[in-house]
Scaffold this active site. Structure first.
Site, PDB file in Angstrom:
ATOM      1  N   ASP A  75       0.879  -1.162   0.000  1.00  0.00           N
ATOM      2  CA  ASP A  75       0.000   0.000   0.000  1.00  0.00           C
ATOM      3  C   ASP A  75       0.911   1.205   0.000  1.00  0.00           C
ATOM      4  O   ASP A  75       1.800   1.329   0.851  1.00  0.00           O
ATOM      5  CB  ASP A  75      -0.933   0.027   1.211  1.00  0.00           C
ATOM      6  CG  ASP A  75      -2.076   1.025   0.971  1.00  0.00           C
ATOM      7  OD1 ASP A  75      -2.830   0.828   0.008  1.00  0.00           O
ATOM      8  OD2 ASP A  75      -2.196   2.001   1.732  1.00  0.00           O
ATOM      9  N   TYR A 165       2.107   9.131  -9.458  1.00  0.00           N
ATOM     10  CA  TYR A 165       2.581  10.511  -9.344  1.00  0.00           C
ATOM     11  C   TYR A 165       4.051  10.666  -9.747  1.00  0.00           C
ATOM     12  O   TYR A 165       4.653  11.715  -9.508  1.00  0.00           O
ATOM     13  CB  TYR A 165       2.405  10.993  -7.902  1.00  0.00           C
ATOM     14  CG  TYR A 165       0.971  11.063  -7.432  1.00  0.00           C
ATOM     15  CD1 TYR A 165       0.227  12.224  -7.553  1.00  0.00           C
ATOM     16  CD2 TYR A 165       0.354   9.951  -6.852  1.00  0.00           C
ATOM     17  CE1 TYR A 165      -1.092  12.295  -7.118  1.00  0.00           C
ATOM     18  CE2 TYR A 165      -0.963   9.988  -6.415  1.00  0.00           C
ATOM     19  CZ  TYR A 165      -1.681  11.174  -6.553  1.00  0.00           C
ATOM     20  OH  TYR A 165      -2.992  11.226  -6.129  1.00  0.00           O
ATOM     21  N   ASP A 166       4.634   9.630 -10.347  1.00  0.00           N
ATOM     22  CA  ASP A 166       6.071   9.630 -10.636  1.00  0.00           C
ATOM     23  C   ASP A 166       6.545  10.840 -11.425  1.00  0.00           C
ATOM     24  O   ASP A 166       7.645  11.354 -11.199  1.00  0.00           O
ATOM     25  CB  ASP A 166       6.464   8.362 -11.405  1.00  0.00           C
ATOM     26  CG  ASP A 166       6.582   7.144 -10.507  1.00  0.00           C
ATOM     27  OD1 ASP A 166       6.450   7.290  -9.271  1.00  0.00           O
ATOM     28  OD2 ASP A 166       6.798   6.040 -11.044  1.00  0.00           O
ATOM     29  N   ARG A 192       9.383   1.553  -2.534  1.00  0.00           N
ATOM     30  CA  ARG A 192       9.083   0.122  -2.611  1.00  0.00           C
ATOM     31  C   ARG A 192      10.381  -0.691  -2.519  1.00  0.00           C
ATOM     32  O   ARG A 192      10.441  -1.715  -1.850  1.00  0.00           O
ATOM     33  CB  ARG A 192       8.329  -0.160  -3.909  1.00  0.00           C
ATOM     34  CG  ARG A 192       7.559  -1.458  -3.916  1.00  0.00           C
ATOM     35  CD  ARG A 192       6.556  -1.501  -5.061  1.00  0.00           C
ATOM     36  NE  ARG A 192       5.427  -0.605  -4.804  1.00  0.00           N
ATOM     37  CZ  ARG A 192       5.166   0.500  -5.517  1.00  0.00           C
ATOM     38  NH1 ARG A 192       5.924   0.830  -6.532  1.00  0.00           N
ATOM     39  NH2 ARG A 192       4.129   1.252  -5.201  1.00  0.00           N
TER      40      ARG A 192
END
Length: 206
Positions: A75, A165-166, A192
């Site tokens: 998440d 949103y990268d 991550r």
């Protein structure tokens, strides 16, 4: 002592194609076979948790219970200091439109909020990605790890790599956004990846 994963197949508990690819790439060196919740036709549980950790655990447990296999769920989201941590756990919801999920719309919404609050200079546009990563077993046992990835929001968005949103997130110490990065470069430094760096030695002995 964390529980060790001893099987050879893991369910990646997401229907997000971008996450499936990214998590699969992080697991590939271990020789672990992955199958997504989407491929198995598993339903997406309602994310009712109030934290990233709670939602990661909820998703991993749902997939592990439904599939009978260990399941890995992430998440993640964007927390913006000037927006009091929003969109946070609701990062995906900010992308919801009548035509489906659109992160171009989500990025514009974040920018509109920043403009409305006068957050136009770089020092007022600090943000970080959060990733909570949970490995769950069908018997209900879970192991969860969380990491943050700090940077600054830029406008307009730059780059077409990555997802979410990268394209508006420029990591600290870099002059390009995650959307401009080669995927391997991003995988090596992202929130991550940092959560995986905790998970692998704890649960895989890597």
């Amino acid at each position: 002592m964390s529980r060790k994963f001893t099987g050879n197949k893991i369910v990646v508990a997401t229907h997000n194609a971008g996450k499936v690819v990214e998590i699969g790439a992080l697991l590939e060196p271990l020789g672990t076979q992955t199958v997504s919740a989407g491929e198995l036709g598993l339903p997406e549980p309602e994310e009712t948790g109030l934290t990233f950790k709670a939602n990661a655990e909820l998703k991993a447990l749902a997939a592990a219970t439904a599939s009978g296999l260990p399941a890995l769920a992430d998440d993640s989201g964007l927390a913006v200091a000037a927006l009091n941590g929003e969109p946070g756990i609701y990062s995906a919801r900010w992308a919801e439109t009548e035509g489906g999920r659109d992160f171009g719309h989500a990025m514009q919404s974040v920018e509109n909020e920043l403009q409305a609050r006068g957050a136009t200079s770089a020092d007022k546009r600090a943000a970080y990605f959060v990733a909570a990563l949970t490995l769950a077993w069908p018997d209900g046992h879970t192991e969860t790890f969380e990491s943050h990835f700090h940077g600054t929001l830029v406008w307009p968005p730059r780059g077409n790599n990555g997802f979410g949103y990268d394209s508006m997130f420029q990591p600290d110490g870099y002059d390009i956004t995650c959307g401009e990065m080669d995927p391997d470069q991003k995988h090596a430094i992202s929130h991550r990846a940092m959560a995986f760096a905790q998970l692998l030695p704890a649960c895989f002995g890597a």
